[in-house]
Scaffold this motif. Sequence first.
Motif, mmCIF file in Angstrom:
data_model
loop_
_atom_site.group_PDB
_atom_site.id
_atom_site.type_symbol
_atom_site.label_atom_id
_atom_site.label_comp_id
_atom_site.label_asym_id
_atom_site.label_seq_id
_atom_site.Cartn_x
_atom_site.Cartn_y
_atom_site.Cartn_z
ATOM 1 N N ALA A 205 -2.221 -2.410 -15.779
ATOM 2 C CA ALA A 205 -2.436 -0.964 -15.705
ATOM 3 C C ALA A 205 -2.135 -0.429 -14.311
ATOM 4 C CB ALA A 205 -3.873 -0.618 -16.113
ATOM 5 N N GLY A 206 -1.391 -1.190 -13.516
ATOM 6 C CA GLY A 206 -1.013 -0.745 -12.180
ATOM 7 C C GLY A 206 -2.150 -0.844 -11.184
ATOM 8 N N THR A 207 -1.899 -0.326 -9.987
ATOM 9 C CA THR A 207 -2.901 -0.383 -8.920
ATOM 10 C C THR A 207 -2.822 0.854 -8.037
ATOM 11 O OG1 THR A 207 -3.636 -1.589 -6.943
ATOM 12 C CG2 THR A 207 -1.296 -1.769 -7.517
ATOM 13 N N PRO A 208 -3.961 1.406 -7.629
ATOM 14 C CA PRO A 208 -3.937 2.536 -6.691
ATOM 15 C C PRO A 208 -3.222 2.205 -5.386
ATOM 16 C CG PRO A 208 -6.132 2.263 -7.641
ATOM 17 C CD PRO A 208 -5.321 1.066 -8.053
ATOM 18 N N LEU A 209 -3.133 0.928 -5.035
ATOM 19 C CA LEU A 209 -2.444 0.556 -3.803
ATOM 20 C C LEU A 209 -0.954 0.863 -3.891
ATOM 21 C CD1 LEU A 209 -4.182 -2.814 -2.841
ATOM 22 C CD2 LEU A 209 -4.848 -0.452 -2.311
ATOM 23 N N ALA A 210 -0.376 0.766 -5.092
ATOM 24 C CA ALA A 210 1.035 1.123 -5.259
ATOM 25 C C ALA A 210 1.225 2.616 -5.025
ATOM 26 C CB ALA A 210 1.518 0.732 -6.652
ATOM 27 N N ASP A 211 0.280 3.425 -5.524
ATOM 28 C CA ASP A 211 0.340 4.865 -5.266
ATOM 29 C C ASP A 211 0.272 5.132 -3.769
ATOM 30 O OD1 ASP A 211 -0.440 6.490 -8.109
ATOM 31 O OD2 ASP A 211 -1.029 4.392 -8.022
ATOM 32 N N ALA A 212 -0.604 4.391 -3.086
ATOM 33 C CA ALA A 212 -0.771 4.593 -1.650
ATOM 34 C C ALA A 212 0.492 4.229 -0.883
ATOM 35 C CB ALA A 212 -1.954 3.766 -1.150
ATOM 36 N N VAL A 213 1.118 3.120 -1.262
ATOM 37 C CA VAL A 213 2.357 2.716 -0.607
ATOM 38 C C VAL A 213 3.437 3.777 -0.805
ATOM 39 C CG1 VAL A 213 4.271 1.068 -0.686
ATOM 40 C CG2 VAL A 213 1.914 0.235 -0.654
ATOM 41 N N GLN B 214 1.258 -0.591 5.515
ATOM 42 C CA GLN B 214 1.250 -1.737 6.413
ATOM 43 C C GLN B 214 0.236 -2.783 5.973
ATOM 44 O OE1 GLN B 214 3.515 -2.274 8.750
ATOM 45 N NE2 GLN B 214 4.440 -0.366 8.050
ATOM 46 N N ALA B 215 -0.865 -2.347 5.385
ATOM 47 C CA ALA B 215 -1.928 -3.275 4.999
ATOM 48 C C ALA B 215 -1.511 -4.187 3.863
ATOM 49 C CB ALA B 215 -3.180 -2.492 4.615
ATOM 50 N N VAL B 216 -0.717 -3.667 2.929
ATOM 51 C CA VAL B 216 -0.376 -4.478 1.748
ATOM 52 C C VAL B 216 1.103 -4.806 1.662
ATOM 53 C CG1 VAL B 216 -2.315 -3.540 0.453
ATOM 54 C CG2 VAL B 216 -0.067 -2.482 0.209
ATOM 55 N N GLY B 217 1.870 -4.450 2.673
ATOM 56 C CA GLY B 217 3.298 -4.721 2.617
ATOM 57 C C GLY B 217 3.625 -6.186 2.441
ATOM 58 N N TRP B 218 2.847 -7.062 3.059
ATOM 59 C CA TRP B 218 3.087 -8.507 2.943
ATOM 60 C C TRP B 218 2.884 -8.996 1.515
ATOM 61 C CZ3 TRP B 218 -0.922 -11.462 1.095
ATOM 62 C CH2 TRP B 218 -2.187 -10.856 1.110
ATOM 63 N N LEU B 219 2.060 -8.247 0.737
ATOM 64 C CA LEU B 219 1.728 -8.683 -0.611
ATOM 65 C C LEU B 219 2.542 -7.947 -1.665
ATOM 66 C CD1 LEU B 219 -0.247 -10.285 -2.474
ATOM 67 C CD2 LEU B 219 -1.734 -8.277 -2.378
ATOM 68 N N LEU B 220 2.696 -6.639 -1.473
ATOM 69 C CA LEU B 220 3.286 -5.799 -2.505
ATOM 70 C C LEU B 220 4.730 -5.423 -2.240
ATOM 71 C CD1 LEU B 220 2.745 -4.159 -5.096
ATOM 72 C CD2 LEU B 220 1.856 -2.324 -3.663
ATOM 73 N N GLY B 221 5.070 -5.223 -0.991
ATOM 74 C CA GLY B 221 6.413 -4.763 -0.670
ATOM 75 C C GLY B 221 6.380 -3.299 -0.272
ATOM 76 N N TYR B 222 7.532 -2.766 0.064
ATOM 77 C CA TYR B 222 7.605 -1.405 0.566
ATOM 78 C C TYR B 222 8.491 -0.535 -0.316
ATOM 79 C CZ TYR B 222 5.830 -3.698 4.767
ATOM 80 O OH TYR B 222 5.097 -4.443 5.650
ATOM 81 N N GLU B 223 7.889 0.379 -1.043
ATOM 82 C CA GLU B 223 8.601 1.421 -1.778
ATOM 83 C C GLU B 223 9.782 0.901 -2.600
ATOM 84 O OE1 GLU B 223 9.527 4.806 0.616
ATOM 85 O OE2 GLU B 223 7.500 4.994 1.388
#
Length: 286
Positions: free
Chosen positions: A138-146, A154-163
């Motif tokens: 169901a996705g994650t609010p962190l993706a919305d934040a990125v 910067q906080a989750v770029g190592w895990l999720l990636g950038y845009e």
Amino acid sequence: MRKLACGLLMAALAPCAYAEVTGVAFVHGTGKQTNAYQDYWQPAMVNSVRQGLPDSANYTVINCDFEQYMWDNRAAGCLADQLTSFINNRGITRLIVITHSNGGNVMRWIMSNPTWDSRYPNIINKTVRVNALAPSSAGTPLADAVMNGNAFEQAVGWLLGYESDAVRMQQVSWMAHYNAQYLYGTSGRPALPKPFRSVVGSDVDSSPFDSDSYCGGYWENVGLETTQNWLNSCSDGFLDCSSQSAAGTVWFVDKDRTAGREPLSHNQSRRACFRLDTILRSDVQQ
């Protein structure tokens, strides 16, 4: 007499001819992987799980570009190609798929859209079940934040990636749309053709005085505990438990089965932490 002898020989050989061959495929999450065995899952996890197979050589570790939308040929097309090659080359008749995070979405795309690609039906037919570790169903609010470009990037770029398109896809409202229109397995939608069972990570530990906090990487867990502050109380630092539970069925919540009732952070749920690997090893024996 000659015909009888031939008949007996054929009967004796028949069980061998139709013997089931079980294989396991490890499907990584968001990111463009070229050596997921070493970098994403790590050898301890893969080698422990595959020992549960009748033939421990019947495994594959997928390397695809999951920075793309799930239906993109570089994502689902690549996954379909590598699974098909594995099935054909090893004579796999029973495929168990172990996914992590966004890998569950790519696998659900294949199972939900069998007419999209001529390779999909055979993959679905051979699949016994998908064990989805912390799936971002169901996705994650962190993706919305990125995507909004705030401090999360910067906080989750190592895990999720950038845009990337994969990050864009995992925004909460976007996944709600895909689940309602294109994917099976969520509430109110048709069931997936094969079991999709999630392992839910419910918390993050990152105390420097707790040795369990070092499994999977201490600093990664510190980062996940930081991002957990912007998620629900039940989360693995990247995904709310509700997202991990949104598709298919819940196999188990981490603390119900892990050693010492330890939680699995989003990073730990792809590693040999707290006997997760032995649970998966036992499952592939069934």
